[in-house]
Design an enzyme around this catalytic site. Structure first.
Site, PDB file in Angstrom:
ATOM      1  N   VAL A 194      -3.563   9.487  -3.445  1.00  0.00           N
ATOM      2  CA  VAL A 194      -2.650   9.424  -4.132  1.00  0.00           C
ATOM      3  C   VAL A 194      -3.886   9.343  -5.589  1.00  0.00           C
ATOM      4  O   VAL A 194      -2.499   9.661  -6.671  1.00  0.00           O
ATOM      5  CB  VAL A 194      -2.241   7.317  -4.304  1.00  0.00           C
ATOM      6  CG1 VAL A 194      -0.879   7.503  -5.999  1.00  0.00           C
ATOM      7  CG2 VAL A 194      -1.725   7.876  -3.254  1.00  0.00           C
ATOM      8  N   ASP A 239       0.744  -1.188  -0.074  1.00  0.00           N
ATOM      9  CA  ASP A 239       0.292  -0.314  -0.101  1.00  0.00           C
ATOM     10  C   ASP A 239       0.759   1.655  -0.386  1.00  0.00           C
ATOM     11  O   ASP A 239       0.312   2.354  -0.593  1.00  0.00           O
ATOM     12  CB  ASP A 239      -0.663  -0.128   1.295  1.00  0.00           C
ATOM     13  CG  ASP A 239      -1.524   1.173   1.193  1.00  0.00           C
ATOM     14  OD1 ASP A 239      -2.392   1.721   0.462  1.00  0.00           O
ATOM     15  OD2 ASP A 239      -2.418   2.145   1.863  1.00  0.00           O
ATOM     16  N   MET A 266      -8.105   5.850   3.126  1.00  0.00           N
ATOM     17  CA  MET A 266      -7.702   6.677   2.200  1.00  0.00           C
ATOM     18  C   MET A 266      -7.256   7.235   1.741  1.00  0.00           C
ATOM     19  O   MET A 266      -6.763   8.140   0.590  1.00  0.00           O
ATOM     20  CB  MET A 266      -8.113   8.101   2.682  1.00  0.00           C
ATOM     21  CG  MET A 266     -10.040   8.036   3.828  1.00  0.00           C
ATOM     22  SD  MET A 266     -11.275   8.235   2.834  1.00  0.00           S
ATOM     23  CE  MET A 266     -11.222   9.503   1.636  1.00  0.00           C
ATOM     24  N   ARG A 267      -5.988   5.991   1.579  1.00  0.00           N
ATOM     25  CA  ARG A 267      -4.276   6.644   0.470  1.00  0.00           C
ATOM     26  C   ARG A 267      -4.851   6.137  -0.571  1.00  0.00           C
ATOM     27  O   ARG A 267      -4.168   7.190  -1.398  1.00  0.00           O
ATOM     28  CB  ARG A 267      -3.416   5.903   1.746  1.00  0.00           C
ATOM     29  CG  ARG A 267      -2.045   6.002   0.563  1.00  0.00           C
ATOM     30  CD  ARG A 267      -1.086   5.176   1.291  1.00  0.00           C
ATOM     31  NE  ARG A 267      -0.715   5.965   2.074  1.00  0.00           N
ATOM     32  CZ  ARG A 267      -0.391   4.482   3.203  1.00  0.00           C
ATOM     33  NH1 ARG A 267      -1.415   4.016   3.769  1.00  0.00           N
ATOM     34  NH2 ARG A 267      -0.034   5.266   4.570  1.00  0.00           N
ATOM     35  N   ALA A 268      -5.596   5.195  -1.176  1.00  0.00           N
ATOM     36  CA  ALA A 268      -5.828   5.276  -2.664  1.00  0.00           C
ATOM     37  C   ALA A 268      -6.557   6.616  -3.326  1.00  0.00           C
ATOM     38  O   ALA A 268      -6.646   7.290  -4.148  1.00  0.00           O
ATOM     39  CB  ALA A 268      -6.590   4.364  -2.955  1.00  0.00           C
TER      40      ALA A 268
END
Length: 718
Positions: free
Chosen positions: A286, A200, A281-283
């Site tokens: 990014v 991730d 929420m990283r997606a």
């Protein structure tokens, strides 16, 4: 030794790489916006993954650093906690961006740096030798074969990536320095997968494969031979293209702060991440950064739908995997449907209209999100970037079909198909799906090993709880402070100690002996004969083996698989770190025929003998999945020369080698012969049923191979 590339031969030019548009685009987007978060490159061996990554460093803009600072502090904003600080108004050094390579077998001190404990104890100074994380600050950290990186190094990488700093702790003495870098990794999926936490951390991922077009393959060979013959001349011929691309990167970087990410694009990003059920929420973040970088790369100041689509193809495939058996990739039809559903303007819709009506007269005919499935090719045209862009954002990942590389482990239980009357092996039945996997109990290898770090069996490792102290073997590892002081204390008067400082010599140092856990070789021996196909048990058996495969993945084991049926045994999967390959072999496994149990055990003995020579420190755990029945050559049952007698001899042969073994008893029905239990006794292992294999089984007790061996010994003594 720093691994920044300052070689005498010029680097292979980035613009000379043939094909691989997705890989080149992903790398260039990170050059434009390092905040994207790096790239993970997945692909088969020999596809120029490393060549393309190493060539990127020559395109990165140079950086200004404080002169003499070993930690690459920026003159305009130096790190206030820099070990070489505080920095005054000294000279400024203008240098190329570094690309630092992290070897798979690097030590912890090589990665984070080494602290001189002897000087820290005796002189009270922090004598610190920077590691690779310090070298990579404000540059690129490249890990080839990142999936083979040891867990303790992965943990350090995760900490540095999360905090933007590296901490070195040695018995109360600590050093901290900034460590912000672009993380780029390459891997061959056949050799195993990454831990989800590290996976991730990569902003983007791309799949690469060698071209199947003869003309393109010819061009690859032609360019490589030309480079090998004259590296300097080859680089000179591509210098103009390199300068042009370097200039375009600089222009995109300058444009990036002016790119606008509108509400429409943000809604599409959020809807896409929700539709594909990615965690956290990283997606979303990014994707937003990637779409912005794509717009800047195309020379635009607004983010278009095509940018969002391409950002999804690069940022989501590795984040939508629910377990290690899922194939990476994205369903592009589902992606297009989601983008179309949330297509609109950055303003609120006009009164009297609703979002389900297609406002574009040139859009799909009768389609739309509320009207069911429309015809193919019915999406309205998208806004395009400059046509002269050499790397169009429309380029997608090489394969996007779910389930193409590996089967899903959650196939529903299926009825046992009837035997085929003709064709194939005698009595062979087609493969059936596996039941849903479950959490299994941990099965340990007895004793104390010294294998690679993992999470299964007890072992002496560099990490874990401290169990004692010893003199260092080579460079000092983890200091055992109490033992060091105890060794130095009797000699203080003879050494002329003055004041409160402790006079410590090299011979006084003691390192901690630690006990943790290791990864093992788990070799599965699976009965695929007709007796296993009876009573529709094979789906449950496959589900159990799939569960054990998942457990082996989580415990960082190597796995192998032997199947036996008909007239012999086959090594279906040579020992590997790829549980995906094991799941694929299991899914395709047919059943039927006789039960050559002895051949399966003898095959296991041969495989384990070879693996002991290849990797003596990795201990093995044999898992035999069978009901214990054996049929085959002349001779009956337990009679001399009969199949059960031969299986018993083969099992005792494995036991004589000290092989730890577990027999998963698959026998079912009201009348049970107990043959699997007898096989376990011959193996000096243990037998557990499919129900007992579950970690949450009501009847499950804490049972390891060591404990069951003791139980069998007591039974024999009785």
């Amino acid at each position: 030794m720093t691994t920044a590339h300052n070689t005498t031969s010029p680097q292979y030019p980035f613009t000379a790489v043939v094909g691989m548009d997705d890989l080149r685009l992903a790398l260039l987007l990170n050059a434009v916006s390092p905040a994207v978060g790096g790239v993970l490159v997945r692909g088969e061996k020999g596809t120029a993954k490393s060549t393309a990554v190493r060539a990127l460093s020559a395109l990165m803009p140079a950086v200004d650093v404080v002169g003499g600072c070993r930690f690459a502090c920026a003159p305009t904003a130096p790190d206030p906690g820099c070990p070489d600080g505080p920095h005054g108004t000294g000279p400024v050094e203008h240098r190329p961006t570094r690309m630092v390579e992290l070897p798979v077998g690097a030590s912890e001190d090589r990665l984070v740096g080494a602290l001189d404990i002897e000087r820290a104890l005796s002189e009270g100074v922090k004598a610190f030798e920077p590691g690779l994380l310090a070298d990579a600050h404000r540059g690129i950290l490249y890990v080839d074969e990142v999936n083979l990186l040891h867990d303790h190094l992965v943990d350090l990488l995760l900490d540095a990536a999360a905090m933007g700093a590296s901490y070195v702790e040695r018995e109360g003495v600590s050093v901290r320095h900034a460590a912000r870098f672009l993380l780029v990794g390459t891997m061959n999926p056949e050799e195993g997968e990454l831990r989800p936490q590290l996976l991730d951390r990569f902003g983007l991922t791309v799949e690469v494969a060698a071209s199947r077009e003869p003309d393109q393959r010819v061009e690859v060979v032609r360019r490589r031979l030309a480079y090998d013959a004259d590296p300097a001349g080859f680089a000179a011929r591509w210098a103009g293209d390199e300068d042009e691309l370097r200039g375009r990167i600089a222009e995109a970087r300058e444009l990036l702060p002016r790119v606008t990410l509108g509400d429409r694009a943000l809604r599409q990003i959020a809807a896409t991440c929700a539709a594909f059920e990615v965690d956290g929420m990283r997606a979303d973040i990014v994707m937003a950064r990637t779409a912005t970088a794509l717009a800047a790369w195309a020379g635009r100041t607004d983010v278009a739908e095509e940018d969002v689509r391409q950002a999804a193809l690069l940022a989501l495939p590795h984040r939508r995997r629910r377990n290690p058996f899922d194939a990476p990739g994205l369903d592009e039809d589902k992606l297009d449907e989601t983008l179309e559903e949330f297509r609109g303007t950055d303003e609120d819709p006009a009164p009297g209209t609703d979002g389900d009506d297609d406002p574009d007269p040139d859009g799909p005919d009768g389609g739309g999100p509320g009207g069911g499935d429309g015809p193919e090719g019915g999406h309205p045209p998208r806004e395009g970037g400059p046509e002269e862009a050499p790397l169009p954002p429309e380029t997608g990942l090489p394969h996007q079909q779910d389930g193409e590389a590996a089967p899903t482990p959650q196939a529903p239980e299926q009825p046992e198909p009837e035997p085929r009357p003709q064709g194939g092996a005698a009595g062979e039945k087609p493969a059936v799906g596996a039941t849903e996997p479950f959490r299994t109990r941990r099965l340990d290898v007895p004793g104390l090993g010294e294998g690679a770090d993992g999470r299964r069996s007890r072992a002496r490792t560099a990490h874990g709880r401290t169990t004692g102290a010893r003199r260092p073997r080579g460079a000092l590892g983890k200091l055992h402070l109490a033992a060091t002081v105890q060794a130095a204390a009797p000699h203080q008067k003879a050494r002329g100690r003055r004041g409160t400082g402790l006079v410590v010599r090299r011979d006084d140092l003691r390192e901690a002996v630690r006990e943790g856990r290791e990864g093992n070789l788990v070799l599965f021996v699976v009965d695929a004969s007709g007796s296993m196909a009876a009573r529709k048990r094979m789906s449950a058996v496959k589900g159990a083996v799939l569960s054990l495969l998942l457990d082996a993945y989580q415990r960082r084991d190597k796995i192998g698989m032997i199947t036996f049926r008909g007239s012999g045994a086959d090594l279906a999967l040579p020992p590997t770190s790829s549980v995906e390959a094991g799941a694929a072999r299991l899914e395709q496994l047919p059943t039927g025929g006789r039960t050559p149990l002895s051949e399966g055990l003898l095959k296991a003995h041969e495989v384990l003998r070879i693996e002991r020579m290849r990797d003596p420190s990795r201990r093995a755990l044999l898992v035999v999945v069978t009901d214990g029945r054996a049929t085959g050559a002349p001779g009956a049952g337990r009679a001399a020369g009969g199949p059960l007698a031969r299986a018993s001899r083969a099992a005792r042969l494995l036991a004589a080698d000290g092989t730890a073994a577990v027999v998963v008893d698959c026998e079912a029905g009201p009348v049970r012969l107990g043959l699997a239990g007898e096989l376990a006794r011959d193996l000096q292992g243990t037998a557990i049923t499919l129900d007992e294999l579950r970690a949450d089984s009501v009847s499950a007790l804490v049972r390891t191979v060591q404990g069951t061996r003791t139980t069998h010994g007591n039974r024999k003594a009785a």
